[in-house]
Design a protein around this motif. Structure first.
Motif, PDB file in Angstrom:
ATOM      1  N   MET A   1       9.007   2.959   6.007  1.00 35.74           N
ATOM      2  CA  MET A   1       9.612   2.771   4.685  1.00 35.74           C
ATOM      3  C   MET A   1      10.643   1.651   4.796  1.00 35.74           C
ATOM      4  SD  MET A   1      11.320   5.688   2.260  1.00 35.74           S
ATOM      5  CE  MET A   1      11.399   5.451   0.487  1.00 35.74           C
ATOM      6  N   LYS A   2      10.466   0.580   4.019  1.00 33.41           N
ATOM      7  CA  LYS A   2      11.334  -0.583   4.107  1.00 33.41           C
ATOM      8  C   LYS A   2      12.664  -0.330   3.412  1.00 33.41           C
ATOM      9  CE  LYS A   2       7.316  -3.652   4.165  1.00 33.41           C
ATOM     10  NZ  LYS A   2       6.597  -4.734   3.457  1.00 33.41           N
ATOM     11  N   LEU A   3      13.714  -0.906   3.994  1.00 32.82           N
ATOM     12  CA  LEU A   3      15.052  -0.690   3.455  1.00 32.82           C
ATOM     13  C   LEU A   3      15.277  -1.469   2.171  1.00 32.82           C
ATOM     14  CD1 LEU A   3      17.870   0.518   3.691  1.00 32.82           C
ATOM     15  CD2 LEU A   3      18.496  -1.387   5.197  1.00 32.82           C
ATOM     16  N   LEU A   4      14.988  -2.746   2.177  1.00 29.82           N
ATOM     17  CA  LEU A   4      15.243  -3.581   1.004  1.00 29.82           C
ATOM     18  C   LEU A   4      13.958  -3.769   0.213  1.00 29.82           C
ATOM     19  CD1 LEU A   4      17.582  -6.239   2.656  1.00 29.82           C
ATOM     20  CD2 LEU A   4      18.234  -4.191   1.354  1.00 29.82           C
ATOM     21  N   SER A   5      13.456  -2.684  -0.344  1.00 38.63           N
ATOM     22  CA  SER A   5      12.193  -2.706  -1.068  1.00 38.63           C
ATOM     23  C   SER A   5      12.138  -1.526  -2.025  1.00 38.63           C
ATOM     24  CB  SER A   5      11.018  -2.644  -0.093  1.00 38.63           C
ATOM     25  OG  SER A   5       9.793  -2.477  -0.770  1.00 38.63           O
ATOM     26  N   MET A   6      11.343  -1.667  -3.102  1.00 40.99           N
ATOM     27  CA  MET A   6      11.081  -0.547  -3.995  1.00 40.99           C
ATOM     28  C   MET A   6       9.967   0.339  -3.443  1.00 40.99           C
ATOM     29  SD  MET A   6      13.298  -0.746  -6.364  1.00 40.99           S
ATOM     30  CE  MET A   6      12.648   0.452  -7.524  1.00 40.99           C
ATOM     31  N   ASN A   7       9.280  -0.135  -2.378  1.00 40.13           N
ATOM     32  CA  ASN A   7       8.232   0.650  -1.719  1.00 40.13           C
ATOM     33  C   ASN A   7       7.223   1.196  -2.729  1.00 40.13           C
ATOM     34  OD1 ASN A   7       9.087   0.707   1.212  1.00 40.13           O
ATOM     35  ND2 ASN A   7      10.954   1.465   0.247  1.00 40.13           N
ATOM     36  N   THR A   8       6.614   0.288  -3.473  1.00 41.02           N
ATOM     37  CA  THR A   8       5.635   0.684  -4.472  1.00 41.02           C
ATOM     38  C   THR A   8       4.229   0.324  -4.023  1.00 41.02           C
ATOM     39  OG1 THR A   8       5.968  -1.418  -5.624  1.00 41.02           O
ATOM     40  CG2 THR A   8       7.245   0.467  -6.402  1.00 41.02           C
ATOM     41  N   CYS A   9       3.242   0.943  -4.644  1.00 44.73           N
ATOM     42  CA  CYS A   9       1.854   0.646  -4.335  1.00 44.73           C
ATOM     43  C   CYS A   9       1.321  -0.390  -5.327  1.00 44.73           C
ATOM     44  CB  CYS A   9       1.004   1.915  -4.398  1.00 44.73           C
ATOM     45  SG  CYS A   9       0.875   2.660  -6.034  1.00 44.73           S
ATOM     46  N   HIS A  10       0.193  -1.004  -4.989  1.00 42.41           N
ATOM     47  CA  HIS A  10      -0.417  -2.002  -5.864  1.00 42.41           C
ATOM     48  C   HIS A  10      -0.989  -1.324  -7.101  1.00 42.41           C
ATOM     49  CE1 HIS A  10      -2.777  -5.345  -7.332  1.00 42.41           C
ATOM     50  NE2 HIS A  10      -3.869  -4.595  -7.281  1.00 42.41           N
ATOM     51  N   VAL A  11      -0.703  -1.896  -8.270  1.00 44.30           N
ATOM     52  CA  VAL A  11      -1.213  -1.375  -9.540  1.00 44.30           C
ATOM     53  C   VAL A  11      -2.164  -2.413 -10.130  1.00 44.30           C
ATOM     54  CG1 VAL A  11      -0.642  -0.590 -11.861  1.00 44.30           C
ATOM     55  CG2 VAL A  11       0.885  -0.046  -9.947  1.00 44.30           C
ATOM     56  N   PRO A  12      -3.443  -2.105 -10.284  1.00 43.29           N
ATOM     57  CA  PRO A  12      -4.384  -3.084 -10.841  1.00 43.29           C
ATOM     58  C   PRO A  12      -4.129  -3.315 -12.328  1.00 43.29           C
ATOM     59  CG  PRO A  12      -5.456  -0.963 -10.587  1.00 43.29           C
ATOM     60  CD  PRO A  12      -4.104  -0.830  -9.945  1.00 43.29           C
ATOM     61  N   ALA A  13      -4.500  -4.484 -12.796  1.00 40.18           N
ATOM     62  CA  ALA A  13      -4.319  -4.805 -14.219  1.00 40.18           C
ATOM     63  C   ALA A  13      -5.209  -3.933 -15.090  1.00 40.18           C
ATOM     64  CB  ALA A  13      -4.637  -6.275 -14.452  1.00 40.18           C
ATOM     65  N   ASP A  14      -6.384  -3.599 -14.587  1.00 38.82           N
ATOM     66  CA  ASP A  14      -7.328  -2.769 -15.331  1.00 38.82           C
ATOM     67  C   ASP A  14      -7.188  -1.315 -14.874  1.00 38.82           C
ATOM     68  OD1 ASP A  14      -9.408  -1.653 -16.728  1.00 38.82           O
ATOM     69  OD2 ASP A  14     -11.000  -2.558 -15.501  1.00 38.82           O
ATOM     70  N   LEU A  15      -6.410  -0.526 -15.610  1.00 36.18           N
ATOM     71  CA  LEU A  15      -6.181   0.863 -15.212  1.00 36.18           C
ATOM     72  C   LEU A  15      -7.459   1.692 -15.292  1.00 36.18           C
ATOM     73  CD1 LEU A  15      -2.704   1.792 -16.751  1.00 36.18           C
ATOM     74  CD2 LEU A  15      -3.252   0.817 -14.517  1.00 36.18           C
ATOM     75  N   ALA A  16      -8.375   1.299 -16.166  1.00 36.73           N
ATOM     76  CA  ALA A  16      -9.632   2.044 -16.275  1.00 36.73           C
ATOM     77  C   ALA A  16     -10.411   2.029 -14.964  1.00 36.73           C
ATOM     78  CB  ALA A  16     -10.487   1.468 -17.401  1.00 36.73           C
ATOM     79  N   SER A  17     -10.202   0.987 -14.152  1.00 33.66           N
ATOM     80  CA  SER A  17     -10.927   0.875 -12.882  1.00 33.66           C
ATOM     81  C   SER A  17     -10.466   1.902 -11.856  1.00 33.66           C
ATOM     82  CB  SER A  17     -10.761  -0.540 -12.308  1.00 33.66           C
ATOM     83  OG  SER A  17      -9.410  -0.775 -11.906  1.00 33.66           O
ATOM     84  N   VAL A  18      -9.299   2.506 -12.068  1.00 38.41           N
ATOM     85  CA  VAL A  18      -8.795   3.512 -11.125  1.00 38.41           C
ATOM     86  C   VAL A  18      -8.547   4.849 -11.835  1.00 38.41           C
ATOM     87  CG1 VAL A  18      -7.788   1.878  -9.503  1.00 38.41           C
ATOM     88  CG2 VAL A  18      -6.416   2.683 -11.438  1.00 38.41           C
ATOM     89  N   THR A  19      -9.150   5.039 -12.998  1.00 30.39           N
ATOM     90  CA  THR A  19      -8.988   6.273 -13.766  1.00 30.39           C
ATOM     91  C   THR A  19     -10.290   7.051 -13.792  1.00 30.39           C
ATOM     92  OG1 THR A  19      -7.314   5.271 -15.205  1.00 30.39           O
ATOM     93  CG2 THR A  19      -8.396   7.260 -16.015  1.00 30.39           C
ATOM     94  N   THR A  20     -10.208   8.339 -13.505  1.00 27.09           N
ATOM     95  CA  THR A  20     -11.374   9.223 -13.552  1.00 27.09           C
ATOM     96  C   THR A  20     -11.092  10.343 -14.543  1.00 27.09           C
ATOM     97  OG1 THR A  20     -11.759   8.776 -11.198  1.00 27.09           O
ATOM     98  CG2 THR A  20     -12.986  10.594 -12.196  1.00 27.09           C
ATOM     99  N   ILE A  21     -12.010  10.545 -15.475  1.00 23.18           N
ATOM    100  CA  ILE A  21     -11.842  11.543 -16.528  1.00 23.18           C
ATOM    101  C   ILE A  21     -12.936  12.597 -16.415  1.00 23.18           C
ATOM    102  CG2 ILE A  21     -11.793  11.924 -19.033  1.00 23.18           C
ATOM    103  CD1 ILE A  21     -10.901   9.030 -19.363  1.00 23.18           C
ATOM    104  N   ASP A  22     -12.541  13.851 -16.503  1.00 23.50           N
ATOM    105  CA  ASP A  22     -13.507  14.950 -16.499  1.00 23.50           C
ATOM    106  C   ASP A  22     -13.978  15.182 -17.936  1.00 23.50           C
ATOM    107  OD1 ASP A  22     -14.967  17.272 -16.310  1.00 23.50           O
ATOM    108  OD2 ASP A  22     -13.540  18.316 -15.029  1.00 23.50           O
ATOM    109  N   HIS A  23     -14.980  14.439 -18.350  1.00 23.87           N
ATOM    110  CA  HIS A  23     -15.448  14.512 -19.734  1.00 23.87           C
ATOM    111  C   HIS A  23     -16.079  15.870 -20.056  1.00 23.87           C
ATOM    112  CE1 HIS A  23     -14.696  10.310 -20.701  1.00 23.87           C
ATOM    113  NE2 HIS A  23     -15.225   9.964 -19.538  1.00 23.87           N
TER     114      HIS A  23
END
Length: 426
Positions: A1-23
Motif C-alpha cells: 500500500m503506497k503512502l502518497l497515493s489514493m490506492n485506487t483501482c482502474h475504472v474503465p470508461a464503459d461501466l457496462a463492460s464490467v457490470t453483470t446483471i442477474d436478469h
C-alpha cells in the motif's frame, strides 16, 4: 500500500463492460412500489461509488416488498487491485461472487444464539459460565450471553500483543479468552467486541448443540433457505470464486492507524492480507469470516424482515426477531469505536436524523463489516439490502460517494411502514 497515493483501482470508461446483471431474478421496479426514476437513481449511486476506484468489486442486492429489484455486480473479483498492472489476469465479479462479510457475520452468529433461546436450550440472561464453566474467572463470572450479544461483555479485545496466527487456532483463542481478565465489569458499558465475543458465542453453540457451528448454520439457515454459500469459511473447491480483498484509499497514519489497531488489534494491511489467506477460509471466525453473495445476505435480512419466514417456511419465530432487534439501551458512546452507537442483542441499529444506514432509518437493523460492507433491513421502507465490497479503505475519496448510496436507498425507497404484527412479540 503506497503512502502518497489514493490506492485506487482502474475504472474503465464503459461501466457496462464490467457490470453483470442477474436478469432472471430482477423484478421491474414499479412492481416493487418504485416511482419512475427512483430505482435508477439508486443504481447510479452504486455506479458512482465504483467510479471512485476504491473497490475492485462491488456486489449489490436490494429487495423491496420482498421482490429483488437489483442483483448486480460491478468490477473484478481478482486482478484489478491498486498495485496490479494492466497485464495482471482479471476475473469479472458476478452476482454469484462470494465476498467475506467481516463483522456483518456477527448478525448471523447472534441469530443462531437467539435460535438456541427460542428452542429452550439456553436462556440469554444466564451467565456464559453456566455453559462454559472455565469462562467464569478473572471478573467474568457474571457475564451473561446477553452481555456478549450487546457488546457489554467486558472483553472487547485481548490485552497485550496479539499474535494473528492465533486466529487459525480456535481452541487456542477460546482458551485465551476464557482465561482473560475482563477490562470492565460485565454490562458496565458498551465497547465493541470486534472478534472476541464471537469465539465465545461459537463455543457456546457447539457445546449446547453438540454440532459444529458449520453444521448448525447449515441446519438452521443454509438448508431451509437454499443457501449455496453463506457459511463460515469457504470450501477448497469454491475458493477461486471468492473476491480478493485489497487495501485501498489513503494509507492510514496516526491517529487513524492507532484507531484501527485499537479496534482490530492489527493494521489495515494485516487484516486485509489475512482474509486472503487460505487458512482464514479453512477456519471459523464467528464474528468475521462468513462468506456470502449479496443476494444471500439480502435474503437472510428479508427473512428477518418477514418475521422469521422465508418462502412459506418458518425459520425463526416473530418473538425471536423482535427480541433480537430491540434496542438494549439509549445511544451511548462506544468505548472501542469511540462514537455514539445504538445496539440490539446482535445488531447495529439505524438512527435519525442520520444513522449508519442512511437518514431517518431509526427502525433499520443490520451490521457493518470492515469499513465498507453494509447489510441491513428497514421495516419502514420494506427493504432488505446488501452492499458488499472488496476494497478495504477507512479514509479516501469514496466516503462522499458511499454516503450518497446510503442517502439514495433512504430517499428513493418510499416509506411504507409494515404492519406492526410482522415483528410483534406475539
Amino acid at each position: 500500500m503506497k503512502l502518497l497515493s489514493m490506492n485506487t483501482c482502474h475504472v474503465p470508461a464503459d461501466l457496462a463492460s464490467v457490470t453483470t446483471i442477474d436478469h432472471l431474478q430482477e423484478t421491474a421496479p414499479e412492481l416493487a412500489g418504485f416511482q419512475p426514476g427512483q430505482a435508477e437513481r439508486i443504481w447510479q449511486s452504486v455506479e458512482g461509488l465504483y467510479k471512485t476506484g476504491f473497490s475492485p468489486a462491488i456486489t449489490f442486492c436490494l429487495r423491496r416488498q420482498g421482490k429483488i429489484v437489483f442483483n448486480r455486480a460491478i468490477g473484478h473479483a481478482h486482478g484489478n487491485g491498486p498495485e496490479d498492472s494492466a497485464s495482471t489476469p482479471k476475473q469479472l465479479a458476478t452476482p454469484d461472487t462470494p465476498i467475506c462479510l467481516f463483522s456483518a457475520s456477527k448478525v448471523v452468529t447472534a441469530m443462531l444464539v437467539h435460535k438456541l433461546d427460542e428452542d429452550g436450550l439456553i436462556d440469554l440472561l444466564d451467565p456464559v459460565s453456566h455453559y462454559i464453566p472455565e469462562y467464569g474467572v478473572n471478573g467474568k463470572r457474571n457475564a451473561t450471553i446477553y452481555h456478549l450479544l450487546a457488546h457489554r461483555g467486558g472483553i472487547p479485545r485481548l490485552d497485550g500483543d496479539f499474535d494473528p496466527e492465533l486466529l487459525y487456532d480456535i481452541d487456542g483463542i477460546v482458551d485465551k479468552l476464557c482465561k482473560a481478565k475482563a477490562v470492565s465489569p460485565s454490562g458496565y458499558r458498551a465497547a465493541y467486541h470486534a472478534i472476541s465475543a464471537g469465539y465465545i458465542l461459537g463455543e457456546l453453540i457447539e457445546r449446547v448443540t453438540g454440532m459444529s457451528i458449520r453444521e448448525y448454520i447449515h441446519k438452521t439457515f443454509r438448508e431451509p433457505m437454499g443457501m449455496r454459500n453463506f457459511n463460515y469459511g469457504v470450501a477448497i473447491q469454491n475458493r477461486d470464486k471468492v473476491a480478493t480483498n485489497y487495501c485501498t484509499g489513503i494509507k492510514p497514519l496516526p491517529p487513524v492507524s492507532t484507531f484501527i489497531q485499537h479496534v482490530l488489534g492489527g493494521s489495515l494491511e494485516l487484516a486485509t492480507d489475512m482474509t486472503n489467506d487460505p487458512r482464514f477460509m479453512d477456519t471459523v471466525c464467528p464474528a468475521g469470516n462468513l462468506y456470502s453473495t449479496a443476494e444471500e445476505s439480502s435474503r437472510f435480512f428479508q427473512m428477518l424482515l418477514n418475521g422469521g419466514e422465508y418462502e412459506g417456511r418458518r425459520i425463526l419465530s416473530p418473538r425471536t426477531i423482535r427480541r433480537a432487534t430491540l434496542e438494549v439501551s439509549r445511544p451511548e458512546f462506544d468505548g472501542t469505536l469511540l462514537m455514539p452507537m445504538r445496539y440490539s442483542m446482535g445488531m447495529m441499529l439505524g438512527s435519525k436524523p442520520v444513522g449508519l444506514f442512511g437518514p431517518f432509518t431509526k427502525r433499520a437493523f443490520g451490521h457493518l463489516g470492515f469499513t465498507s460492507i453494509f447489510c441491513w433491513a428497514d421495516p419502514d421502507r420494506d427493504t432488505s439490502i446488501a452492499l458488499l465490497t472488496s476494497g478495504k479503505a477507512l479514509v479516501g475519496s469514496h466516503l462522499p460517494a458511499l454516503g450518497k448510496v446510503l442517502m439514495a436507498t433512504s430517499r428513493e425507497c418510499p416509506i411504507a411502514r409494515r404492519p406492526k404484527s410482522t415483528l410483534s412479540l406475539a
